[in-house]
Design an enzyme around this catalytic site. Structure first.
Site, PDB file in Angstrom:
ATOM      1  CB  SER A 107     -16.887  37.129  28.071  1.00 20.48           C
ATOM      2  OG  SER A 107     -16.377  36.799  29.339  1.00 20.48           O
TER       3      SER A 107
ATOM      4  CE  LYS B  93     -18.250  34.368  30.091  1.00 27.42           C
ATOM      5  NZ  LYS B  93     -18.314  35.419  31.135  1.00 27.42           N
TER       6      LYS B  93
ATOM      7  CE1 TYR C 190     -16.470  30.823  31.210  1.00 27.17           C
ATOM      8  CE2 TYR C 190     -14.457  30.946  32.516  1.00 27.17           C
ATOM      9  CZ  TYR C 190     -15.565  31.560  31.963  1.00 27.17           C
ATOM     10  OH  TYR C 190     -15.780  32.895  32.148  1.00 27.17           O
TER      11      TYR C 190
ATOM     12  CE1 TYR D 189     -19.318  39.871  31.087  1.00 26.12           C
ATOM     13  CE2 TYR D 189     -17.964  41.688  30.311  1.00 26.12           C
ATOM     14  CZ  TYR D 189     -18.245  40.344  30.358  1.00 26.12           C
ATOM     15  OH  TYR D 189     -17.460  39.474  29.666  1.00 26.12           O
TER      16      TYR D 189
ATOM     17  CB  VAL E 147     -11.604  40.705  29.742  1.00 21.90           C
ATOM     18  CG1 VAL E 147     -12.818  41.011  30.606  1.00 21.90           C
ATOM     19  CG2 VAL E 147     -11.236  39.240  29.793  1.00 21.90           C
TER      20      VAL E 147
END
Length: 304
Positions: free
Chosen positions: A63, A66, A188, A240, A258
């Site tokens: 992530s 992103k 993705y 998060y 992760v």
């Protein structure tokens, strides 16, 4: 500041703490990673590199990618982007579907899985070969032409990514995904499976500590205003539903993945990456957060 000595001291101190985290085994390929790996890299404002531990091995940035794709699309679209995705913290898990129903397919922020899928959709709109563009982009930032995306990791995520498939189709039902869901998912997973060392990743994020200017070049990637907003997004949404705790304890913009990576930055001073695959219950590296809390405490530095 003697960053090398500081990192070595923090590394030894954190390593003595029992790591109660667990590797992200819901992605089968990530479950194969040695859970005891632990490395820290810091790059200062003049490009000096300080390292300790497992800093020569590559890991899946997941992530953290992103931030990079969001920055690319923000640079392309400007504030038009925020019509497709929001910029508010979520308070929910990174793969939650709950808010999408209430907010009619507009993800709360681009670092949630839902938001990053919208960004992936926009990458397909803007580039004929988005995989090639993204790979070349991260290679440029990291100053490493050998960076690759791990096909086995991407395939593993595709085969186990039922919730992401649900997310992209649900968003498409609200007409906020334009391309075929399978194509969006394919890109993705490619971006998440990019592998770097801790030093590669610290170099990558120097652009956000350098007011949007790519170091060692004359290339302005983001305006100062855009760079400020990217850092604000990382501060609010980079961890998060643990973003508030990270801000409280660390006080730096940053992003976790992760794969066990955590990257953070202090504008105009340094970027720092920690890799330790064992994650806490919120999906953030257990040792990564311990390191960064000690770094800002012992240096007396943060954005506050």
């Amino acid at each position: 500041m003697n960053y090398q000595l500081l990192l070595e001291n923090i590394y030894n101190e954190v390593q003595s703490i029992e790591n109660t985290g667990k590797v992200a085994d819901y992605i089968p390929e990530l479950a194969k990673v040695n859970p005891e790996k632990f490395g820290i890299s810091l790059v200062d404002s003049t490009g000096n590199i300080f390292e300790v531990g497992d800093t020569k091995e590559t890991f899946s940035i997941q992530s953290i990618s992103k931030v990079l794709t969001t920055a690319i699309i923000f640079a392309k679209e400007g504030n038009e982007l925020w019509k497709r995705v929001g910029f508010e913290p979520s308070g929910n898990a990174f793969n939650s579907l709950i808010q999408l129903e209430y907010e009619k397919g507009i993800p709360r922020n681009p670092f949630l899985n839902a938001g990053s899928l919208v960004i992936a959709d926009l990458m397909l709109d803007h580039f004929d070969d988005p995989k090639k563009y993204f790979l070349n982009f991260v290679r440029t930032l990291a100053e490493n032409p050998t960076i690759q995306s791990n096909e086995s990791v991407a395939q593993s995520e595709m085969e186990s990514g039922f919730r992401n498939a649900a997310l992209v189709n649900f968003i498409k039902s609200f007409k906020n995904i334009k391309n075929a869901p399978e194509d969006v998912l394919d890109f993705y997973y490619f971006q998440c499976a990019i592998e770097m060392t801790t030093t590669d990743l610290a170099k990558c994020f120097r652009v956000f500590a350098n007011q949007g200017l790519i170091p060692n070049t004359d290339d302005l990637f983001l305006t100062k205003s855009q760079c400020k907003r990217m850092n604000a997004l990382m501060q609010m949404c980079g961890f998060y539903d643990q973003a508030g705790e990270f801000t409280f304890k660390v006080g730096l913009p940053g992003k976790s993945g992760v794969g066990g990576g955590v990257v953070a930055l202090l504008p105009n001073q340094y970027t720092v990456t920690v890799w330790s695959p064992k994650l806490n219950k919120k999906g953030n590296s257990f040792y990564g957060l311990e390191v960064l809390e000690r770094l800002t405490t012992e240096t007396g530095t943060s954005i506050f």
